[in-house]
Design a protein around this motif. Sequence first.
Motif, PDB file in Angstrom:
ATOM      1  N   SER A  81       1.593  27.063  12.804  1.00 42.28           N
ATOM      2  CA  SER A  81       0.577  27.817  13.552  1.00 42.28           C
ATOM      3  C   SER A  81      -0.756  27.070  13.561  1.00 42.28           C
ATOM      4  N   SER A  82      -1.117  26.437  12.461  1.00 38.74           N
ATOM      5  CA  SER A  82      -2.347  25.631  12.427  1.00 38.74           C
ATOM      6  C   SER A  82      -2.237  24.456  13.379  1.00 38.74           C
ATOM      7  N   ARG A  83      -1.056  23.857  13.426  1.00 37.45           N
ATOM      8  CA  ARG A  83      -0.825  22.726  14.325  1.00 37.45           C
ATOM      9  C   ARG A  83      -1.015  23.163  15.778  1.00 37.45           C
ATOM     10  N   GLN A  84      -0.493  24.358  16.120  1.00 37.05           N
ATOM     11  CA  GLN A  84      -0.603  24.853  17.495  1.00 37.05           C
ATOM     12  C   GLN A  84      -2.056  25.162  17.854  1.00 37.05           C
ATOM     13  N   VAL A  85      -2.783  25.752  16.931  1.00 35.87           N
ATOM     14  CA  VAL A  85      -4.200  26.060  17.174  1.00 35.87           C
ATOM     15  C   VAL A  85      -4.984  24.764  17.376  1.00 35.87           C
ATOM     16  N   THR A  86      -4.728  23.790  16.509  1.00 34.07           N
ATOM     17  CA  THR A  86      -5.408  22.495  16.629  1.00 34.07           C
ATOM     18  C   THR A  86      -5.068  21.826  17.954  1.00 34.07           C
ATOM     19  N   PHE A  87      -3.781  21.862  18.334  1.00 32.30           N
ATOM     20  CA  PHE A  87      -3.367  21.268  19.608  1.00 32.30           C
ATOM     21  C   PHE A  87      -4.121  21.923  20.762  1.00 32.30           C
ATOM     22  N   SER A  88      -4.169  23.239  20.760  1.00 39.19           N
ATOM     23  CA  SER A  88      -4.821  23.959  21.840  1.00 39.19           C
ATOM     24  C   SER A  88      -6.308  23.605  21.936  1.00 39.19           C
ATOM     25  N   LYS A  89      -6.997  23.604  20.804  1.00 42.37           N
ATOM     26  CA  LYS A  89      -8.432  23.306  20.807  1.00 42.37           C
ATOM     27  C   LYS A  89      -8.705  21.862  21.209  1.00 42.37           C
TER      28      LYS A  89
ATOM     29  N   LEU B 207     -19.380  11.932  35.399  1.00 41.26           N
ATOM     30  CA  LEU B 207     -20.508  11.064  35.078  1.00 41.26           C
ATOM     31  C   LEU B 207     -20.341   9.645  35.614  1.00 41.26           C
ATOM     32  N   CYS B 208     -19.133   9.134  35.579  1.00 47.25           N
ATOM     33  CA  CYS B 208     -18.906   7.726  35.906  1.00 47.25           C
ATOM     34  C   CYS B 208     -18.131   7.517  37.197  1.00 47.25           C
ATOM     35  N   ASP B 209     -17.856   8.584  37.914  1.00 44.58           N
ATOM     36  CA  ASP B 209     -17.083   8.513  39.150  1.00 44.58           C
ATOM     37  C   ASP B 209     -15.754   7.797  38.910  1.00 44.58           C
ATOM     38  N   ALA B 210     -15.137   8.110  37.779  1.00 44.08           N
ATOM     39  CA  ALA B 210     -13.855   7.498  37.411  1.00 44.08           C
ATOM     40  C   ALA B 210     -12.719   8.369  37.929  1.00 44.08           C
ATOM     41  N   ASP B 211     -11.649   7.718  38.333  1.00 43.41           N
ATOM     42  CA  ASP B 211     -10.451   8.418  38.783  1.00 43.41           C
ATOM     43  C   ASP B 211      -9.544   8.568  37.569  1.00 43.41           C
ATOM     44  N   ILE B 212      -9.282   9.789  37.146  1.00 36.87           N
ATOM     45  CA  ILE B 212      -8.579  10.037  35.887  1.00 36.87           C
ATOM     46  C   ILE B 212      -7.392  10.962  36.103  1.00 36.87           C
ATOM     47  N   ALA B 213      -6.293  10.610  35.422  1.00 36.83           N
ATOM     48  CA  ALA B 213      -5.126  11.496  35.347  1.00 36.83           C
ATOM     49  C   ALA B 213      -4.736  11.572  33.883  1.00 36.83           C
ATOM     50  N   LEU B 214      -4.515  12.769  33.422  1.00 36.93           N
ATOM     51  CA  LEU B 214      -4.177  12.995  32.029  1.00 36.93           C
ATOM     52  C   LEU B 214      -2.963  13.909  31.982  1.00 36.93           C
ATOM     53  N   ILE B 215      -1.912  13.444  31.314  1.00 36.16           N
ATOM     54  CA  ILE B 215      -0.677  14.215  31.199  1.00 36.16           C
ATOM     55  C   ILE B 215      -0.365  14.392  29.724  1.00 36.16           C
ATOM     56  N   VAL B 216      -0.153  15.638  29.303  1.00 36.90           N
ATOM     57  CA  VAL B 216       0.123  15.932  27.899  1.00 36.90           C
ATOM     58  C   VAL B 216       1.333  16.858  27.813  1.00 36.90           C
ATOM     59  N   PHE B 217       2.271  16.505  26.941  1.00 40.20           N
ATOM     60  CA  PHE B 217       3.387  17.392  26.642  1.00 40.20           C
ATOM     61  C   PHE B 217       3.203  17.899  25.224  1.00 40.20           C
ATOM     62  N   SER B 218       3.302  19.201  25.066  1.00 40.79           N
ATOM     63  CA  SER B 218       3.180  19.779  23.729  1.00 40.79           C
ATOM     64  C   SER B 218       4.479  19.561  22.958  1.00 40.79           C
ATOM     65  N   ALA B 219       4.459  19.921  21.690  1.00 35.55           N
ATOM     66  CA  ALA B 219       5.665  19.809  20.863  1.00 35.55           C
ATOM     67  C   ALA B 219       6.773  20.720  21.387  1.00 35.55           C
ATOM     68  N   THR B 220       6.396  21.738  22.145  1.00 38.74           N
ATOM     69  CA  THR B 220       7.392  22.648  22.724  1.00 38.74           C
ATOM     70  C   THR B 220       7.749  22.256  24.156  1.00 38.74           C
TER      71      THR B 220
ATOM     72  N   LYS C 141       5.866  21.813  26.744  1.00 36.80           N
ATOM     73  CA  LYS C 141       5.071  22.380  27.828  1.00 36.80           C
ATOM     74  C   LYS C 141       4.185  21.266  28.388  1.00 36.80           C
ATOM     75  N   LEU C 142       4.080  21.248  29.712  1.00 36.11           N
ATOM     76  CA  LEU C 142       3.299  20.227  30.396  1.00 36.11           C
ATOM     77  C   LEU C 142       1.889  20.729  30.651  1.00 36.11           C
ATOM     78  N   PHE C 143       0.904  19.895  30.315  1.00 41.16           N
ATOM     79  CA  PHE C 143      -0.490  20.154  30.625  1.00 41.16           C
ATOM     80  C   PHE C 143      -1.009  18.914  31.329  1.00 41.16           C
TER      81      PHE C 143
END
Length: 153
Positions: free
Chosen positions: A15-23, A38-51, A53-55
Amino acid sequence: MTRKRIQIKKIDNISSRQVTFSKRRKGLFKKAQELSTLCDADIALIVFSATNKLFEYASSSIQKVIERRSQCSGIHRLEHLPIEQFMQFESDSNDTPRKKVEEKTHELRQLNGEDLQGLTLHQLQKLEEVLKRSLASVSRVKDEKIYARNQHP
């Protein structure tokens, strides 16, 4: 009062791991958005949780950023190539996204002429066919551009 420095290691309590991941995920996405603004950068960020789930976050379009990345690294869009014909990987519904990314990375290395020692003669022949078709396609487009440029000086 300053924050306590934590040791960077896997958090054992689920549960601590999940809270930390979320924050931290929220903070990471916020920093990505700030950097983009700020920098007019083109950014893509893909994150998969331990379960699994795609963010994701993208300052424009994830697909456009991935295409740009591919162009910069010399790896062009390969979705149209019949990679499955020369790679005989069974699609396992239990594959994790990380494993799939590793497999695709391995396939790309093979398309670049690396990590070929594990392939059979048949797989090498199929890889050669795919690369010949790709080269023919690239040459055709190049020739069309040369022809068009010569027609309109």
